[in-house]
Design an enzyme around this catalytic site. Structure first.
Site, short mmCIF file in Angstrom:
data_model
loop_
_atom_site.label_atom_id
_atom_site.label_comp_id
_atom_site.label_asym_id
_atom_site.label_seq_id
_atom_site.Cartn_x
_atom_site.Cartn_y
_atom_site.Cartn_z
CD GLU A 102 -2.68 -1.00 2.65
OE1 GLU A 102 -2.57 0.03 3.36
OE2 GLU A 102 -3.41 -1.94 2.95
CB CYS A 115 2.32 7.65 3.46
SG CYS A 115 2.63 6.50 4.83
CB CYS A 122 5.58 -5.13 9.28
SG CYS A 122 6.70 -4.31 10.44
CB CYS A 126 3.22 -2.99 16.25
SG CYS A 126 4.89 -2.33 16.17
CB CYS A 129 0.45 -2.59 13.14
SG CYS A 129 0.87 -2.09 11.47
CB SER A 212 8.21 5.98 10.75
OG SER A 212 7.66 5.44 11.93
CB SER A 235 6.85 3.55 16.23
OG SER A 235 6.68 4.08 14.93
CG LEU A 236 8.49 5.62 23.11
CD1 LEU A 236 9.81 4.88 22.94
CD2 LEU A 236 8.72 6.97 23.79
CG HIS A 237 3.65 2.74 19.67
ND1 HIS A 237 3.19 3.86 19.01
CD2 HIS A 237 4.18 1.94 18.70
CE1 HIS A 237 3.41 3.74 17.71
NE2 HIS A 237 4.03 2.60 17.50
CG ASN A 311 -7.25 5.29 12.12
OD1 ASN A 311 -8.07 6.10 12.51
ND2 ASN A 311 -6.21 5.64 11.38
CB CYS A 354 -0.13 0.91 7.58
SG CYS A 354 0.71 2.45 7.27
#
Length: 374
Positions: A102, A115, A122, A126, A129, A212, A235-237, A311, A354
């Site tokens: 994408e 983007c 991946c 995570c 995701c 990122s 990307s800490l989160h 999201n 994503c």
């Protein structure tokens, strides 16, 4: 985890952007074509928005036919193209091996931001995701990364098309925040960005590129040593290792301290402020004490926090934070002196987060429901 989709044998000629320059010059020489043809074709792709050899009308007709028989101007094909009311575009691209990725074009306030993805899937795991639900399949090639940029640029307004004058006519920014962990494919990414930054490429300056990462300390240091003025987003989160490892499983191999130290080195070598991305998950990492702990982590650092309310993704058990909890989180950070911004939701009606649209497209192509779906 579902088994990877079976690889298909590429059914079309190789992509031009992944053909080594020396090999292409040899191909031209074998056909008694002058070396200038390579520059002509490159200009057609990067400046004139050509997506087929037939459109390259400054080339001899016979050469266009030979090119079409030996190469593809783009190795990717558009599997799905969605456009939102806010002029956000999302593409699902089918690669030559039938995998899908994408990319997104975000147009806002006179800017056009691409983007892009760097991997099929991946491997970072995570938990929130959609990109990593089936794991990582492979790295994208330099050409596959560049093709995303070109296809998205080709969706911007042409100067002579009489369209909305407030929409941009060229890409102005790149964010490498699509599918995959960019630093796990760092060599190909840096080569693609070098081409994108070239005045004869897309002319996008390094300061307009943000990369990122989930936080790979050694690769962050390598990026710093590249000597480019790219921006870094980590990307800490989560503000502590226990919670972050629940959200980002690879954290158990690194830990927040090592990631922050690498980010500090990036800032020291480049002078570029580091952004810390924080996906806010309702009831999990959105309490005021999390904000206070995050503020303590970032005290004394030239840092900015980008909050991203989650999201919804079908099949995943997380929810958006309540408005009051999000406001309290923001206020707590700001009272502690932390620079913070909430990312705008763009393209929400076209599943612009994503991985969502790619999963749907793969399910439609195979007749198999996406992994994790209800």
């Amino acid at each position: 985890m579902s088994a990877p989709l079976p690889l298909a044998v590429p059914s079309r000629p190789p992509g031009l952007l992944d053909t080594p320059a020396d090999d292409f010059r040899d191909w031209l020489a074998e056909r008694n074509q002058p070396p200038m043809r390579a520059a002509q074709i490159r200009k057609q792709l990067f400046a004139n928005r050509a997506e087929s050899f037939d459109a390259m009308t400054d080339l001899p007709l016979a050469l266009r036919g030979e090119l079409a028989a030996s190469f593809s101007p783009f190795s990717t094909r558009v599997e799905k193209h969605l456009k939102a009311g806010d002029d956000t575009h999302k593409l699902v691209l089918r690669l030559a091996d039938d995998r899908m990725i994408e990319c997104v074009l975000i147009q806002d306030e006179g800017r056009a931001t691409a983007c892009v993805s760097t991997q099929v899937g991946c491997g970072m795991g995570c938990v929130f995701c959609a990109s990593g639900i089936n794991g990582v399949v492979r790295n994208l090639t330099v050409g596959e990364i560049l093709e995303q940029l070109l296809r998205l640029r080709n969706l911007t307004r042409r100067e002579d098309d009489g369209g909305r004058p407030d929409l941009p006519t060229r890409l102005s920014h790149i964010v490498v925040m699509g599918m995959g962990e960019p630093l796990a494919n760092l060599d190909n990414l840096l080569e693609a960005l070098e081409v994108a930054g070239d005045p004869k490429g897309l002319g996008i300056g390094a300061r307009h590129v943000t990369i990122s990462t989930v936080g790979l300390p050694a690769k962050i240091k390598r990026l710093a040593e590249a000597g480019k003025q790219y921006s870094l987003a980590v990307s800490l989160h989560a503000p502590n290792d226990a919670l972050r490892t629940r959200i980002v499983p690879t954290n158990d191999k690194t830990g927040i301290r090592a990631i922050l130290e690498a980010a500090d080195e990036f800032f020291d070598k480049t002078g570029r402020q580091v952004t810390y991305e924080y996906v806010v998950l309702g009831g999990l990492n959105d309490r005021a004490d999390h904000a206070r702990e995050l503020a303590r982590l970032l005290t004394g650092r030239k840092a900015h926090v980008n909050l991203i309310p989650w999201n919804d993704v079908d099949g995943l058990p997380y929810r958006r934070p309540k408005d009051g909890d999000l406001t309290n989180f923001i206020d707590t950070l700001r009272r502690s002196g932390v620079s913070v911004k909430v990312r705008k939701r763009k393209g929400s009606e076209i599943d612009a987060a994503c991985g969502q649209l790619r999963r749907q497209a793969e399910a439609a192509a195979t007749g198999v429901a996406p992994a994790g779906s209800a």
